[in-house]
Write a protein that holds these residues in place. Structure first.
Motif, PDB file in Angstrom:
ATOM      1  N   GLU A 169      -7.565   3.655  -5.644  1.00 15.51           N
ATOM      2  CA  GLU A 169      -7.947   2.313  -5.202  1.00 15.51           C
ATOM      3  C   GLU A 169      -8.965   1.675  -6.155  1.00 15.51           C
ATOM      4  OE1 GLU A 169      -7.191   2.734  -0.384  1.00 15.51           O
ATOM      5  OE2 GLU A 169      -9.245   2.578  -1.145  1.00 15.51           O
ATOM      6  N   LYS A 174      -6.589  -2.050  -5.448  1.00 17.57           N
ATOM      7  CA  LYS A 174      -5.740  -2.328  -4.280  1.00 17.57           C
ATOM      8  C   LYS A 174      -5.764  -1.125  -3.349  1.00 17.57           C
ATOM      9  CE  LYS A 174      -2.466  -5.045  -7.066  1.00 17.57           C
ATOM     10  NZ  LYS A 174      -1.058  -5.120  -7.560  1.00 17.57           N
ATOM     11  N   PRO A 175      -5.386  -1.300  -2.076  1.00 19.71           N
ATOM     12  CA  PRO A 175      -5.333  -0.168  -1.151  1.00 19.71           C
ATOM     13  C   PRO A 175      -4.340   0.900  -1.620  1.00 19.71           C
ATOM     14  CG  PRO A 175      -5.265  -2.246   0.043  1.00 19.71           C
ATOM     15  CD  PRO A 175      -5.107  -2.587  -1.401  1.00 19.71           C
ATOM     16  N   TRP A 176      -4.647   2.142  -1.299  1.00 20.03           N
ATOM     17  CA  TRP A 176      -3.810   3.288  -1.691  1.00 20.03           C
ATOM     18  C   TRP A 176      -2.356   3.086  -1.311  1.00 20.03           C
ATOM     19  CZ3 TRP A 176      -1.387   6.555   1.937  1.00 20.03           C
ATOM     20  CH2 TRP A 176      -0.771   7.689   1.401  1.00 20.03           C
TER      21      TRP A 176
END
Length: 461
Positions: A169, A174-176
């Motif tokens: 991340e 960005k989110p996983w």
């Protein structure tokens, strides 16, 4: 006709043996349901299921929670970052994810569970409690994150993979799960793999150990722990993922990089069947063949994916029970059933389309002292160095622009092989990690370390 295109469909006796194995697993393991698939030659060649619901069985499109198989997906993302040059596996975590308090641990140690971190998080059992109880990495690591010295023995760590998810991340911004979908799931066509369950999906159940009754398990969002075990998937998706883990896919990771993931990076714990742990992949030997993959469990679910490179076979087993069914054992048995009953055809021999005259010049017998070795040029353009007779160090080498060769496997992995030439341009000897390989045993015309006795070879007397 290419033999590899023949007999893709399994024989009736093999299919029956597979059905029987999962039937026994479901019955003896008292699982509400079990679903399985076998991949061979890059394709799903068998699917099966057993269920406690009469007249209904799940198929390869039904989602189950896969637990720690999620770690292999996370490892793929980290390897992509490495291949892009955004990090090195030897980098300390602190270089890319500062402020954790465990930043001296390297990325390779986290991938291989050799960072010495605790197996679990502090506080209540994370698999059965909401992730919002652990909103920060400090909550995942606790006040005493280390149980062993980093870089020593293999010690499985769920928090370690939470750190890797946070690393992804941090570097991607960005989110996983968003990164996973864009960079792995979509390119590989894994449309039924997700962080949250999507219908149709199985419910998770706890089966009483001493009575044939059961109760539903809670379904929790793992929050920061997602990278260690959040995913849901299907046998069809995981079979495709297994094919990728065998062959690679240039849209995601190269064949060399997935092979690196399958290479042992840590020894097993004493007494365990595994022969080690790679980079996000468990390794095991069943006594006949080497298997790579991962098992997984979360309350209500068990899962396993095993593949055999030598047999080009993989198996996936998913069940919706907390315990009782040994998914890893069943998946290994499915691989064995197919590999033993229907051995894989070897790939047809084909010559190189265009031979490298320099590489060709290196082929043939060489001697390391008195040990007879042979160099072969293979169809993929790499060199294979192996002892005559097959006992000893074998390694494969990749050519480099400067004319040298880099070891890819075995004792010489990462080492440099060079052909040393005489003034007339002919090859005098091979230099490999300080070893001198000559065309004759202890060639007096080559710079053999320690020199060569001027009297040469002789008998007794």
């Amino acid at each position: 006709m290419d033999d590899l295109s023949e007999d893709r469909e399994l024989l009736p006796a093999t299919r029956r043996a597979l059905r029987h194995r999962i039937a026994v697993a479901q019955s003896e393991g008292r699982a509400p349901s079990v679903v399985a698939a076998v991949m061979r030659g890059g394709e799903v060649v068998w699917e099966g299921s057993r269920t406690s619901v009469e007249g209904h069985g799940p198929d390869g499109d039904v989602q189950y929670r896969i637990g720690s198989i999620s770690k292999t997906f996370t490892a793929v993302l980290v390897m992509r970052l490495r291949d892009e040059g955004l990090l090195s596996l030897s980098d300390p975590l602190e270089r890319h994810l500062p402020g954790t308090g465990v930043g001296a641990v390297t990325i390779a140690q986290l991938l291989s569970h050799t960072g010495g971190l605790a197996a679990e998080t502090p506080g209540p059992w994370w698999e059965r409690t909401p992730g919002e109880l652990r909103p920060e990495l400090a909550d995942v690591l606790g006040d005493e994150p280390f149980k062993l010295a980093p870089g020593g023995r293999h010690h499985y760590s769920n928090p370690g993979y939470t750190l890797l998810g946070s690393l992804v991340e941090a570097l991607r911004g960005k989110p996983w799960e968003e990164v996973l979908r864009a960079e792995v799931l979509e390119p590989l066509g894994l449309e039924r793999t997700s962080g949250q369950p999507q219908a149709p999906h199985a419910g998770g159940w706890a089966v009483h150990p001493w009575a044939d009754v059961m109760m539903p398990e809670p379904l929790e969002d793992l929050g920061l722990m997602a990278a260690a075990g959040q995913l849901w998937s299907t046998t069809r998706d995981l079979a495709r993922f297994a094919a990728f883990l065998l062959r690679g896919d240039e849209r995601v990771l190269s064949e060399d990089s997935v092979r690196e993931m399958r290479t042992s990076a840590a020894p097993p714990e004493p007494g365990l069947a595994e022969i080690g742990y790679g980079l996000g992949m468990q390794l095991m030997s069943d006594g006949v063949r080497r298997l790579a993959g991962h098992s997984g469990s979360l309350p209500g679910f068990v899962a396993a994916l095993w593949l055999s490179e030598g047999d080009d076979v993989a198996a996936v087993v998913l069940a919706n029970c907390t315990s009782g069914l040994a998914a890893a054992t069943v998946a290994a048995d499915l691989v064995r059933i197919v590999a033993d009953a229907e051995p894989a055809f070897p790939r047809p021999w084909r010559p190189l389309r265009e031979s490298d005259p320099v590489a060709l010049e290196l082929c043939g017998p060489w001697y390391w002292g008195t040990s007879a070795q042979v160099v072969r040029l293979t169809a993929d353009g790499s060199l294979l160095l192996a002892p005559v007779g097959g006992s000893g160090r074998t390694a494969r080498f990749r050519s480099e622009p400067d004319g040298s060769w880099t070891g890819l496997s075995g004792y010489y992995a990462g080492e440099t092989l060079r052909a040393v030439r005489r003034e007339d341009g002919s090859v005098s000897h091979l230099d490999l990690a300080s070893f001198v390989f000559t065309r004759e045993p202890y060639d007096a015309q080559a710079p053999v370390p320690g020199g060569v006795n001027p009297q040469g070879w002789r008998g007794i007397g």
